[in-house]
Design an enzyme around this catalytic site. Structure first.
Site, PDB file in Angstrom:
ATOM      1  N   GLU A   1       0.829  -1.198   0.000  1.00 45.80           N
ATOM      2  CA  GLU A   1       0.000   0.000   0.000  1.00 45.80           C
ATOM      3  C   GLU A   1       0.868   1.254   0.000  1.00 45.80           C
ATOM      4  O   GLU A   1       1.805   1.363   0.784  1.00 45.80           O
ATOM      5  CB  GLU A   1      -0.890   0.051   1.238  1.00 45.80           C
ATOM      6  CG  GLU A   1      -1.877  -1.084   1.373  1.00 45.80           C
ATOM      7  CD  GLU A   1      -2.700  -0.983   2.653  1.00 45.80           C
ATOM      8  OE1 GLU A   1      -3.506  -1.900   2.882  1.00 45.80           O
ATOM      9  OE2 GLU A   1      -2.515  -0.003   3.413  1.00 45.80           O
ATOM     10  N   CYS A   2       0.570   2.176  -0.869  1.00 46.67           N
ATOM     11  CA  CYS A   2       1.137   3.523  -0.891  1.00 46.67           C
ATOM     12  C   CYS A   2       2.668   3.490  -0.806  1.00 46.67           C
ATOM     13  O   CYS A   2       3.334   3.185  -1.780  1.00 46.67           O
ATOM     14  CB  CYS A   2       0.531   4.372   0.220  1.00 46.67           C
ATOM     15  SG  CYS A   2       0.613   6.144  -0.120  1.00 46.67           S
ATOM     16  N   GLY A   3       3.259   3.782   0.355  1.00 49.03           N
ATOM     17  CA  GLY A   3       4.712   3.767   0.464  1.00 49.03           C
ATOM     18  C   GLY A   3       5.314   2.420   0.138  1.00 49.03           C
ATOM     19  O   GLY A   3       6.382   2.332  -0.485  1.00 49.03           O
TER      20      GLY A   3
END
Length: 469
Positions: free
Chosen positions: A335-337
């Site tokens: 997720e994301c990072g």
């Protein structure tokens, strides 16, 4: 369950909710009370400050993700051994999804959990107008749970006059004031507040704040107000979704990245995974040499990898280990990072690009401002589903200053209260990765699909080892 509880809200962001909530938590702890703490909404950083005070994990309560009944369940379960539950609101008290609804607001959380709310009022530049300001909040929704106010940034000389004015003109209890405390300011960066470990002597600062609040706030009155909360309704999770009762036949080890670069978690995600039979083992992409050998699945959540891009690049053995394990079939959620880390390259805050894990084509790059794809979304399923399973619609949240030429096209993210939508997510046999963040209690089928794929991967490995023998 009979749980004394209180929600600390405000008229707007920047009113001092987080600092005052932490000060209250510290003061309660020094009184020998065990508090459970919660953050309303999808914020990751504010709960870190709560945890810094309590020495335990703070949780998120978010009615967009989990609806009314499951939200009450999470409040009850995470408060089971506590003397009091303290919730911190989000944005302004009535601010919810789409900016034009109360859905997922502090108002909605206090309503569905029947929790007395206290408004933090930023008094800078106001005197008599405070009464009109508070009156508006009290009357905007007649069923609100607002029972008290705390006057922040107020001169001690003004307090008694303003307390009398508010209590005489409004049906509200003034629970004290907070003077300007210069050495307790919390700085911000591009994803919100700085992390607690970046503030020198934070514990000492919060202790000083707690000592001040003991003198300037009516903490006994706050506790009495918390005790007025009625019993919580009991929730049968299996009636909400049969997946909540699903369990692996044998335990599986799941490796979750956790260090300064990867630190954004919904703690209840781990609760659900453990309830389903997973055993979580932590590892650091910054410091460890490889993914734990016993792992049968990989979790790469968000954080600040852009601040540690050079260090992540220099840990070549870890990058190679992740590439090898995932490309050989180990299931991975990113997720994301964590998604940014899987790219071929990733920029740091100065725009310098560094090699990363090399699984997602292209490079994650910095944008000059908050990406236009942000906020709550509902993901509608593409052809592949999640690890090959039909899980239906998934509630999610995006908030990022970085972007990618390869965000994925396997799901469609739709903004509530809007016509806007965009493609996102790489969803394939062993990978579910993209910018959105997920709360597994919002759709437990996602966690179940991940663990079933991990079990399949583990079984195939055992068969391969038996064949080699």
């Amino acid at each position: 369950m009979n749980i004394p509880r209180i929600l600390i809200g405000a008229g707007a962001s920047g009113s001092g909710k987080t600092l005052i909530t932490c000060g209250i938590l510290q003061a309660l702890q020094e009184r020998g009370l065990k508090a459970a703490s919660f953050k309303c909404g999808p914020d990751y950083i504010d709960p870190m400050f709560h945890s810094q005070v309590l020495g335990t994990k703070s949780r998120n309560l978010d009615t967009f993700f989990t609806g009314e009944a499951v939200t009450r369940y999470l409040l009850a379960e995470n408060s089971r051994d506590a003397d009091i539950a303290v919730m911190e609101g989000v944005m302004g008290f009535y601010d919810g999804v789409g900016g034009i609804t109360v859905h997922a607001s502090a108002y909605e959380l206090s309503s569905v959990t029947r929790t007395p709310a206290v408004l933090v009022l930023d008094c800078r530049g106001m005197s008599l107008s405070m009464a009109a300001y508070v009156k508006g909040f009290l009357e905007f929704r007649g069923d609100n749970q607002i029972r008290g106010v705390i006057l922040n940034q107020l001169s001690p000389m003004m307090y008694e006059r303003m307390k009398n004015l508010l209590e005489e003109n409004l049906n509200i209890k003034v629970l004290g004031y907070v003077p300007k405390v210069a050495d307790c300011v919390i700085d911000s960066r591009h994803l919100g507040l700085v992390k607690p470990e970046e503030i020198p002597d934070l514990r000492q600062r919060l202790k000083r704040l707690a000592n001040i609040l003991e003198k300037t706030m009516d903490l006994d009155g706050l506790l009495e107000l918390a005790k007025e909360a009625p019993e919580l309704e009991k929730t049968d999770l299996e009636l909400e979704n049969p997946c909540f009762s699903w369990h692996l036949q044998e335990p599986l080890t799941i490796a979750a990245a956790r260090d300064e670069a990867f630190c954004f978690f919904y703690e209840d995600n781990f609760r659900l995974l453990k309830n389903m039979g997973a055993e979580i083992v932590w590892f650091s992409p910054l410091r460890d040499k490889e993914v734990p050998k016993e792992a049968r699945g990989l979790l790469l959540y968000g954080g600040y990898p852009e601040l540690y891009a050079r260090a992540l690049y220099k840990n070549k053995s870890m990058r190679k280990s992740i590439y090898k394990r995932v490309t050989e079939g180990m299931p991975c959620v990113a997720e994301c990072g964590g998604f940014m880390y899987l790219h071929e390259t990733m920029e740091d805050m100065e725009g310098n690009a560094y090699k990363m894990a090399g699984i997602i084509p292209g490079g994650a790059y910095r944008t000059p401002k908050l990406n236009h794809r942000f906020g709550y979304v509902k993901l509608s399923q593409g052809i592949e589903g999640v690890f090959g399973q039909d899980v239906g619609e998934i509630p999610a949240h995006e908030f990022h200053y970085f972007d990618s030429p390869s965000c994925g096209k396997d799901y469609l993210a739709k903004k509530p209260c809007s016509t806007r939508s965009w493609e996102c997510m790489h969803s394939m046999n062993q990978l579910f990765a993209g910018f959105p963040h997920f709360h597994y209690y919002g759709n437990p089928k996602v966690a179940k699909a991940f663990l079933e794929k991990c079990r399949e991967y583990s079984d195939s490995g055992r068969k391969g080892r038996r064949q080699r023998l």
